[in-house]
Design a protein around this motif. Structure first.
Motif, PDB file in Angstrom:
ATOM      1  N   ILE A 192       0.859  -1.180   0.000  1.00 48.73           N
ATOM      2  CA  ILE A 192       0.000   0.000   0.000  1.00 48.73           C
ATOM      3  C   ILE A 192       0.898   1.235   0.000  1.00 48.73           C
ATOM      4  N   LEU A 193       0.716   2.091  -0.990  1.00 48.02           N
ATOM      5  CA  LEU A 193       1.510   3.309  -1.112  1.00 48.02           C
ATOM      6  C   LEU A 193       0.861   4.451  -0.323  1.00 48.02           C
ATOM      7  N   PRO A 194       1.675   5.370   0.190  1.00 46.62           N
ATOM      8  CA  PRO A 194       1.089   6.512   0.907  1.00 46.62           C
ATOM      9  C   PRO A 194       0.319   7.416  -0.048  1.00 46.62           C
ATOM     10  N   ALA A 195      -0.689   8.072   0.474  1.00 42.68           N
ATOM     11  CA  ALA A 195      -1.456   9.016  -0.335  1.00 42.68           C
ATOM     12  C   ALA A 195      -0.602  10.235  -0.650  1.00 42.68           C
ATOM     13  N   LEU A 196      -0.865  10.851  -1.782  1.00 40.28           N
ATOM     14  CA  LEU A 196      -0.151  12.064  -2.149  1.00 40.28           C
ATOM     15  C   LEU A 196      -0.542  13.222  -1.233  1.00 40.28           C
ATOM     16  N   SER A 197       0.450  14.003  -0.844  1.00 39.97           N
ATOM     17  CA  SER A 197       0.207  15.152   0.018  1.00 39.97           C
ATOM     18  C   SER A 197       1.172  16.268  -0.357  1.00 39.97           C
ATOM     19  N   ILE A 198       0.642  17.412  -0.785  1.00 43.05           N
ATOM     20  CA  ILE A 198       1.477  18.551  -1.178  1.00 43.05           C
ATOM     21  C   ILE A 198       2.103  19.171   0.072  1.00 43.05           C
ATOM     22  N   GLN A 199       3.408  19.435   0.009  1.00 41.29           N
ATOM     23  CA  GLN A 199       4.139  19.911   1.183  1.00 41.29           C
ATOM     24  C   GLN A 199       4.032  21.415   1.410  1.00 41.29           C
ATOM     25  N   GLN A 200       4.018  22.206   0.357  1.00 37.95           N
ATOM     26  CA  GLN A 200       3.995  23.663   0.518  1.00 37.95           C
ATOM     27  C   GLN A 200       2.621  24.145   0.998  1.00 37.95           C
ATOM     28  N   GLN A 201       2.621  25.016   1.981  1.00 40.82           N
ATOM     29  CA  GLN A 201       1.394  25.633   2.461  1.00 40.82           C
ATOM     30  C   GLN A 201       1.196  27.031   1.858  1.00 40.82           C
ATOM     31  N   SER A 202       2.299  27.666   1.484  1.00 46.20           N
ATOM     32  CA  SER A 202       2.237  28.991   0.873  1.00 46.20           C
ATOM     33  C   SER A 202       3.482  29.192   0.020  1.00 46.20           C
ATOM     34  N   LEU A 203       3.495  30.265  -0.791  1.00 45.29           N
ATOM     35  CA  LEU A 203       4.621  30.555  -1.678  1.00 45.29           C
ATOM     36  C   LEU A 203       5.189  31.932  -1.365  1.00 45.29           C
ATOM     37  N   GLU A 204       6.497  32.062  -1.580  1.00 47.52           N
ATOM     38  CA  GLU A 204       7.145  33.359  -1.412  1.00 47.52           C
ATOM     39  C   GLU A 204       6.666  34.324  -2.506  1.00 47.52           C
TER      40      GLU A 204
END
Length: 198
Positions: A118-130
Motif C-alpha cells: 500500500i503506497l502513501p497518499a499524495l500530500s502537497i508539502q507547501q502551504q504557501s509561496l514566497e
C-alpha cells in the motif's frame, strides 16, 4: 482373472486421486497482487483454477495473518475490498479450500503466500509561496509526499502572467504584471490514479 481385475481398479483409483489433488491451485494470473493507495478504494479478486473438485471454493487467511488495515477478505468469493488506511507491506498465507472438504468428500486445499503493498497518499508539502518581484526571475519547485510518478497541473485559478507550472512541479518565469493571484495546484500519480490538491 480375479487378481488382474483388482490390480486394474487400484491403478485407476490412484490415477484419479492424483488428478484431483493437483487440480486445485492458484493460477499464475492470481500471483501478482495490485498495489493500493491509502484512501483510495481497493479491489482484488483471488481465484482458484477450475480443474476439478467441488466448487464453489472458499478462501481464508492462515496463521492469524493480517491484511492491510481497512481491507477485508470475502471467504466466499476471494475478493479483497475496502479502503487502505495505512501504507506499507503485508504478507499473508492464503488457503483455497474445496467446498467438498467440509462434507468429507474431498481432501483438496492449496495455499500460497501473497504480499500486499500500500503506497502513501499524495500530500502537497507547501502551504504557501514566497512573493515574487515584477520582471525578476522566479523559480520554486513544488513537492509532494507519496505516490510514484508525479504530474503537476493547475486545478483552478490563474498564475501571474509570465509564470508557468511545469509538469514536474516547477513554477518558473518572471511576472510581467503586478497584482495578487490565487490558484490551486493538483498533483497526480497516473500509475495509481491518486491525486492531491492544495
Amino acid at each position: 482373472m480375479r487378481i488382474f481385475r483388482i490390480m486394474l481398479m487400484t491403478a485407476v483409483g490412484a490415477a484419479l486421486f492424483t488428478s484431483s489433488a493437483s487440480a486445485l491451485r492458484f493460477p499464475d494470473r492470481s500471483y501478482l497482487v495490485p498495489k493500493g493507495v491509502v484512501g483510495k478504494p481497493y479491489l482484488h479478486g483471488f481465484e482458484l483454477a477450475q480443474g476439478g473438485g467441488s466448487p464453489p471454493y472458499h478462501y481464508r487467511i492462515a496463521n492469524n495473518g493480517k491484511l492491510p488495515p481497512g481491507l477485508t477478505l470475502s471467504q466466499e468469493d476471494g475478493k479483497v475490498t475496502g479502503t487502505p488506511l495505512a501504507s506499507g507491506k503485508w504478507s499473508i498465507w492464503l488457503h483455497g479450500i474445496d467446498s467438498g472438504l467440509q462434507h468429507g468428500f474431498w481432501d483438496m486445499q492449496t495455499e500460497r503466500q501473497f504480499t500486499f503493498e500500500i503506497l502513501p497518499a499524495l500530500s502537497i508539502q507547501q502551504q504557501s509561496l514566497e512573493p515574487t518581484v515584477l520582471h525578476r526571475p522566479y523559480r520554486v519547485k513544488l513537492s509532494a509526499e507519496g505516490g510514484g510518478t508525479q504530474a503537476w497541473s493547475i486545478a483552478s485559478g490563474t498564475l501571474p502572467r509570465g509564470i508557468s507550472l511545469a509538469s514536474d512541479g516547477t513554477l518558473s518565469g518572471a511576472a510581467t504584471v503586478p497584482g495578487h493571484f490565487t490558484f490551486v495546484v493538483k498533483v497526480t500519480d497516473p500509475a495509481w490514479d491518486a491525486y492531491a490538491v492544495g
